[in-house]
Design an enzyme around this catalytic site. Structure first.
Site, mmCIF file in Angstrom:
data_model
loop_
_atom_site.group_PDB
_atom_site.id
_atom_site.type_symbol
_atom_site.label_atom_id
_atom_site.label_comp_id
_atom_site.label_asym_id
_atom_site.label_seq_id
_atom_site.Cartn_x
_atom_site.Cartn_y
_atom_site.Cartn_z
ATOM 1 N N ARG A 51 41.719 34.125 41.535
ATOM 2 C CA ARG A 51 40.715 33.671 42.489
ATOM 3 C C ARG A 51 40.124 34.777 43.357
ATOM 4 O O ARG A 51 38.913 34.886 43.499
ATOM 5 C CB ARG A 51 41.315 32.641 43.465
ATOM 6 N N THR A 52 40.991 35.569 43.957
ATOM 7 C CA THR A 52 40.480 36.506 44.960
ATOM 8 C C THR A 52 39.555 37.525 44.295
ATOM 9 O O THR A 52 38.436 37.768 44.755
ATOM 10 C CB THR A 52 41.654 37.196 45.685
ATOM 11 N N LYS A 80 49.591 57.164 37.250
ATOM 12 C CA LYS A 80 49.913 58.599 37.092
ATOM 13 C C LYS A 80 50.394 59.184 38.425
ATOM 14 O O LYS A 80 50.577 60.381 38.552
ATOM 15 C CB LYS A 80 48.669 59.358 36.631
ATOM 16 N N ARG A 101 43.752 44.720 46.781
ATOM 17 C CA ARG A 101 45.036 43.990 46.805
ATOM 18 C C ARG A 101 46.128 44.966 46.383
ATOM 19 O O ARG A 101 45.953 45.721 45.420
ATOM 20 C CB ARG A 101 45.010 42.805 45.851
ATOM 21 N N HIS A 129 46.575 38.029 54.193
ATOM 22 C CA HIS A 129 45.567 37.731 53.157
ATOM 23 C C HIS A 129 44.356 37.161 53.907
ATOM 24 O O HIS A 129 44.083 35.967 53.845
ATOM 25 C CB HIS A 129 46.146 36.732 52.164
HETATM 26 N N1 CP Z 1 44.790 32.510 46.478
HETATM 27 C C1 CP Z 1 44.923 33.662 45.836
HETATM 28 O O1 CP Z 1 45.098 34.745 46.419
HETATM 29 O O2 CP Z 1 44.861 33.537 44.462
HETATM 30 P P1 CP Z 1 44.935 34.740 43.452
HETATM 31 O O3 CP Z 1 46.311 35.340 43.540
HETATM 32 O O4 CP Z 1 44.637 34.149 42.095
HETATM 33 O O5 CP Z 1 43.895 35.755 43.860
#
Ligand code: CP
Length: 304
Positions: A51-52, A80, A101, A129
């Site tokens: 999603r993100t 590396k 991320r 998040h």
């Molecule tokens: N909600 C969320 O962070 O989903 P993903 O891990 O799929 O990005």
């Protein structure tokens, strides 16, 4: 230049502006289809995501911009031994904004210190998040019409769940929000959150392992997955993973206008039979994530 590393990097009024812009975009998508023409978003994902990453990419494409990036540490030069600081120095000359991320808490903060472009934290370890929080707030506001005077249940892995930590940090800024924190004893919220945010802020909250008992009181139920990848010990994961399963029977105890949110992915903490309940809004929530990320990209690029 502004980065988004924690949900608290936006003041309540800045957050309100982003949410309002997201609403405006939702109502009039065509008006914004070219606004990021010539701009590029880099998605630097050292940890898996559906999603993100894809909602960020959809958001930039919807705004008429372009996207580039990697979806795992293995497919980048991190494999590396390249540092986050060196990576962002380079990416700063390839893109106008980036979403990162990383499994390590604080990695996006390090990136922001060495970046020439806005850095958005797309999830750092068990820490924060913030764009999921924007999505959650957008969803609550769309459906309940307010962010204050709410009873919010949070259920599942409250210890490692970064979406829970971010959402609590964001929601305590609104009036008369009460938290019912439902988890096994081992997966309760971290002590810093309990003491420094909830107790210090004089916020009304309880910690419990009884979901049914509190269901009738809730305005929002925020379900979360027990995250296998955060456990050191597989036996503990197996013992705790099915502690709370929301099913149609439990939904009978809830108000008619109580909404079930989940940041997704789910495993089996929400039975599939709940999906058809009009109060189950987690797929709608994932859709809203695109609009709020469009608003955030515009804001951080100074285009709002
Ligand atoms: N909600 C969320 O962070 O989903 P993903 O891990 O799929 O990005």
């Amino acid at each position: 230049m502004k980065h988004l590393i924690s949900p608290l990097d936006l003041s309540v009024s800045e957050l309100e502006e982003v949410l309002n812009l997201g609403q405006e975009i939702l109502k009039n998508k065509a008006k914004y289809s070219d606004i990021c023409k010539g701009k590029k978003l880099a998605t630097l994902f050292y940890e898996p995501s559906t999603r993100t990453r894809l909602s960020f990419e959809a958001a930039m494409l919807n705004l008429g911009g372009k996207v580039l990036g990697f979806s795992s540490a293995d497919s980048s030069s991190a494999s590396k031994g390249e540092s986050v600081a060196d990576t962002i120095r380079v990416i700063s000359s390839y893109a106008d904004i980036c979403a990162m991320r990383h499994p390590k808490e604080g990695a996006p903060t390090v990136a922001a210190m060495h970046s020439k472009i806005p850095v958005i934290n797309a999830g750092d370890g068990g820490h924060n998040h913030p764009t999921q929080t924007l999505t959650d707030l957008f969803t609550i506001k769309q459906l309940k019409g307010r962010l204050d005077n709410l009873v919010i249940g949070m259920c599942g892995d409250l210890k490692f769940g970064r979406t829970v930590h971010s959402l609590i940090n964001a929601m305590v800024r609104y009036e008369n929000v009460r938290f019912i924190l439902v988890s096994p004893n081992e997966l309760r919220i971290p002590d810093y959150l309990r003491q420094e945010v909830l107790v210090a802020g004089n916020i009304n909250f309880i910690e419990t392992n009884e979901l049914e008992k509190y269901m009738p009181e809730l305005d929002i139920l925020y379900m979360t997955r027990v995250q296998r990848e955060r456990f050191f010990n597989e036996e503990d994961y197996i013992r705790l993973k099915d502690s709370f399963i929301l099913d149609a029977e439990k939904m009978k105890y809830a108000k008619e206008d109580m909404y079930v949110l989940h940041p997704l992915p789910r495993v089996n903490e929400i039975a599939a039979e709940v999906d058809n309940d009009p109060r189950a809004v987690y797929f709608k929530q994932a859709e809203f994530g695109v609009y709020v990320r469009m608003a955030l990209i515009m804001t951080l690029l100074g285009l709002s």
